[in-house]
Motif scaffolding. Structure first.
Motif, PDB file in Angstrom:
ATOM      1  N   TYR A 100       0.921  -1.248   0.091  1.00 40.66           N
ATOM      2  CA  TYR A 100       0.010  -0.027   0.204  1.00 40.66           C
ATOM      3  C   TYR A 100       0.920   1.158   0.061  1.00 40.66           C
ATOM      4  CZ  TYR A 100       0.969  -0.833   4.846  1.00 40.66           C
ATOM      5  OH  TYR A 100       1.555  -1.254   6.044  1.00 40.66           O
ATOM      6  N   LYS A 101       0.261   2.449  -0.379  1.00 40.36           N
ATOM      7  CA  LYS A 101       1.171   3.646  -0.024  1.00 40.36           C
ATOM      8  C   LYS A 101       1.197   3.899   1.242  1.00 40.36           C
ATOM      9  CE  LYS A 101      -0.788   5.071  -4.766  1.00 40.36           C
ATOM     10  NZ  LYS A 101      -1.477   6.206  -5.654  1.00 40.36           N
ATOM     11  N   VAL A 102       2.332   4.398   1.530  1.00 41.86           N
ATOM     12  CA  VAL A 102       2.788   5.146   2.956  1.00 41.86           C
ATOM     13  C   VAL A 102       1.664   6.092   3.462  1.00 41.86           C
ATOM     14  CG1 VAL A 102       4.405   5.754   4.244  1.00 41.86           C
ATOM     15  CG2 VAL A 102       5.043   4.263   2.522  1.00 41.86           C
ATOM     16  N   LYS A 103       1.544   6.959   2.507  1.00 45.63           N
ATOM     17  CA  LYS A 103       0.671   8.026   2.518  1.00 45.63           C
ATOM     18  C   LYS A 103      -0.818   7.808   3.110  1.00 45.63           C
ATOM     19  CE  LYS A 103      -1.087   9.409  -1.735  1.00 45.63           C
ATOM     20  NZ  LYS A 103      -1.104  10.327  -3.002  1.00 45.63           N
ATOM     21  N   ASN A 104      -1.149   6.521   2.539  1.00 45.14           N
ATOM     22  CA  ASN A 104      -2.471   6.039   2.818  1.00 45.14           C
ATOM     23  C   ASN A 104      -2.474   5.348   4.284  1.00 45.14           C
ATOM     24  OD1 ASN A 104      -3.503   7.058   0.386  1.00 45.14           O
ATOM     25  ND2 ASN A 104      -3.443   5.195  -0.607  1.00 45.14           N
TER      26      ASN A 104
ATOM     27  N   LEU B 221       1.068  11.226   9.490  1.00 50.36           N
ATOM     28  CA  LEU B 221       2.546  11.638   9.419  1.00 50.36           C
ATOM     29  C   LEU B 221       2.627  12.336   7.975  1.00 50.36           C
ATOM     30  CD1 LEU B 221       4.260   8.289  10.414  1.00 50.36           C
ATOM     31  CD2 LEU B 221       4.485  10.810  11.551  1.00 50.36           C
ATOM     32  N   PHE B 222       1.750  11.875   7.037  1.00 47.05           N
ATOM     33  CA  PHE B 222       2.054  12.476   5.568  1.00 47.05           C
ATOM     34  C   PHE B 222       1.650  13.954   5.673  1.00 47.05           C
ATOM     35  CE2 PHE B 222       0.102  13.367   1.396  1.00 47.05           C
ATOM     36  CZ  PHE B 222       1.051  13.209   0.679  1.00 47.05           C
TER      37      PHE B 222
ATOM     38  N   THR C  45      -0.036  10.618  16.265  1.00 44.34           N
ATOM     39  CA  THR C  45       0.686  10.694  14.943  1.00 44.34           C
ATOM     40  C   THR C  45       2.120  10.181  15.448  1.00 44.34           C
ATOM     41  OG1 THR C  45      -0.038  12.796  14.368  1.00 44.34           O
ATOM     42  CG2 THR C  45       2.108  12.391  13.346  1.00 44.34           C
ATOM     43  N   LEU C  46       2.516  10.251  16.820  1.00 44.94           N
ATOM     44  CA  LEU C  46       3.815   9.696  17.305  1.00 44.94           C
ATOM     45  C   LEU C  46       3.574   8.203  17.060  1.00 44.94           C
ATOM     46  CD1 LEU C  46       6.403  10.178  18.509  1.00 44.94           C
ATOM     47  CD2 LEU C  46       5.378  10.163  20.806  1.00 44.94           C
TER      48      LEU C  46
END
Length: 549
Positions: A282-286, A291-292, A327-328
């Motif tokens: 999968y795409k990291v941004k998804n 984080l993205f 997010t962390l």
């Protein structure tokens, strides 16, 4: 679209003769030689060919050159209005070649200048108005559409522009633009009939106005593809999203194509960290959307965000602010996953196609997979791979034969078509099925027997599938197998054409005529399409298998 009328001299006129006269006057003015200033190319230093090259150009045409020229032309095209198209020259080349070569030798290159002058002085044109030609008029400048002088004049003009532009750069009239790491100066680029002139931004509009041309900006689209864009940005690929849609159509046929490519890591160069499916499918941004949002460079490559290898791999982040809260938590999970994705600077990133054992994509392999799915219920999973030695219509015939889609009488009867008989129109001895008309029918069987004797082959098959599979194992080379496959399929095609002549026109050829038609077709189609091999007609008739070794 017809021209109903024209507005000239301030009046609307629908009289056909007046419309023709107005059209002639308009184009005659355009093609009349003008006394206005024209740029001279006499002082330009054109590059010249050597004396040896000039002699080669003026040498008489040889047989191979003429045949190559004829072979490259479409069979339906005609060099003149005499009714003989290129298909005629191809089919009867073995008969007319000697006479044709002698005719060509009657026009040696030494008459080139005289031929040019003759074309220049005798050129005349007419205008086609609503399908009716006007009276012809002489041309004072320019050339007609399709004029043999046109390519030569274009080269002279294009090369003249190249020389003039280079001179302008040397004299400092403009400097061009610097590109690349070495600051290479590019003043202009020419490809076919397109010319790009590189100037400073402030000079673009002025130069375009003087040259009477348009100007644009980078990036721009060329043949549907973005030029000058950052290709690692996903939006740069939006113009070719149709390719992905085509992949889903392959999926619908039973071959999982769109998800069949996986990323194999190397040095991480050229792979988008956030926008490509390189980690976990999968795409990291998804996966890590929070984080993205903190990323300062959404187009960063993998090599820019990972340092170290294996258990030492860690992120090299550039956040707009430090991650906190959920997010962390995403960051900690991502760091754990990176342990399995260290970089290898000794190799490049590659893409593996998982549907192939070697991981390499090829159209041929995909065709095989599609064949297996489309024809999986057909005995033997017969491969209907593309064969470029035969016309498309023969391949279509083969597909229809293997899928039992030929409109033979028994199949038409199943569909409720009222027929006076369902027996074979050729032999009238048995039901007309696909299998019968291609193989057991006496006429078809006699043709096949002659084909196998012609090729010195002992056929021991019992079914149509065995027949059309084409005993390719008898020929060791791939090219030889393709030639024999072509011969095999064309034979079935000729038999089917003969059946149609009998069924619809009550005409059919005897076996000897069918064999002659078949030999001409195979020679014509194979000799025109095969690369690197010159097939001789006499040898083809006497011992064709020598071309399949």
């Amino acid at each position: 679209m017809n021209i109903r009328g024209l507005n000239f001299n301030g009046m609307w006129n629908e009289n056909p003769l007046d419309i023709k006269e107005a059209a002639v006057k308009h184009f005659e003015k355009i093609f009349t030689s003008s006394t206005t200033y024209c740029a001279s190319l006499e002082d330009l230093r054109y590059r010249k060919i050597s004396d040896e090259e000039a002699l080669n150009l003026e040498a008489p045409f040889c047989e191979k050159e003429i045949w190559d020229a004829i072979s490259d032309c479409g069979s339906s095209k005609a060099p003149g209005p005499d009714g003989f198209n290129m298909g005629f020259f191809k089919k009867f080349w073995y008969i007319i070649k000697d006479d044709l070569v002698e005719v060509e030798k009657g026009y040696p290159g030494s008459h080139w200048y005289g031929a040019v002058r003759l074309l220049e002085r005798s050129a005349s044109i007419s205008i086609l108005i609503n399908g009716s030609p006007t009276n012809e008029f002489k041309m004072g400048r320019g050339v007609r559409q399709g004029d043999p002088l046109s390519p030569s004049l274009f080269i002279i003009a294009a090369e003249g522009l190249n020389i003039l532009t280079s001179i302008a750069v040397k004299k400092g009239l403009f400097k061009g633009v610097k590109v690349g790491n070495n600051n290479t100066v590019v003043s202009h680029l020419q490809y076919a009939d397109d010319t790009m002139i590189g100037v400073k931004k402030d000079d673009v509009e002025s130069l375009a106005s003087r040259l009477g041309c348009q100007y644009g900006t980078i990036p721009f689209l060329c043949l549907g593809l973005p030029v000058g864009s950052k290709m690692k940005k996903s939006k740069a690929w939006s113009p070719i999203s149709a390719i992905v849609l085509a992949g889903t159509e392959v999926d619908n046929l039973g071959v999982p194509f769109t998800n069949s490519f996986i990323k194999i890591f190397g040095d991480g160069v050229g792979t988008s960290y956030w926008n490509e499916e390189w980690i976990g499918g999968y795409k990291v941004k998804n996966k890590f959307s929070r984080l993205f949002k903190l990323e300062t460079d959404v187009d960063a490559e993998v090599r820019e965000r990972i340092v170290g290898n294996g258990s030492d791999a860690r992120g090299n982040w550039r956040w707009s602010r430090n991650p906190t809260g959920r997010t962390l938590g995403e960051l900690e999970e991502l760091e754990r996953m990176l342990k399995a994705y260290g970089l290898d600077n000794s190799s490049k990133d590659t893409t593996k196609w998982i549907l192939d054992n070697k991981g390499l994509f090829s159209v041929k392999k995909l065709s095989v997979l599609l064949d297996e799915k489309v024809l999986d219920n057909y005995k033997g999973n017969f491969e209907t791979l593309h064969n470029n030695l035969m016309p498309k219509k023969v391949e279509v015939f083969l597909w229809r034969t293997l899928l039992h889609r030929l409109p033979v009488r028994t199949e038409l009867d199943k569909r409720g078509v009222d027929l006076h008989s369902v027996t074979c129109p050729i032999c009238d001895d048995d039901l007309e099925t696909v299998e019968h008309i291609i193989w057991p029918c006496k006429t078809a069987n006699d043709v096949w027997t002659r084909v196998f004797k012609w090729w010195n082959i002992n056929f021991s098959g019992n079914t149509m599938e065995d027949l059309l599979r084409g005993t390719t194992s008898l020929f060791p080379s791939v090219s030889g197998q393709k030639i024999w496959q072509t011969v095999n399929w064309i034979c079935g095609y000729v038999i089917w054409k003969n059946r149609n002549q009998k069924a619809f026109n009550n005409k059919s050829m005897v076996v000897s005529m069918l064999m002659q038609e078949f030999q001409i077709l195979t020679f014509d189609w194979i000799s025109r399409r095969i690369k690197g091999v010159v097939i001789d007609w006499i040898k083809w008739l006497s011992n064709p298998s020598t071309y399949a070794v």
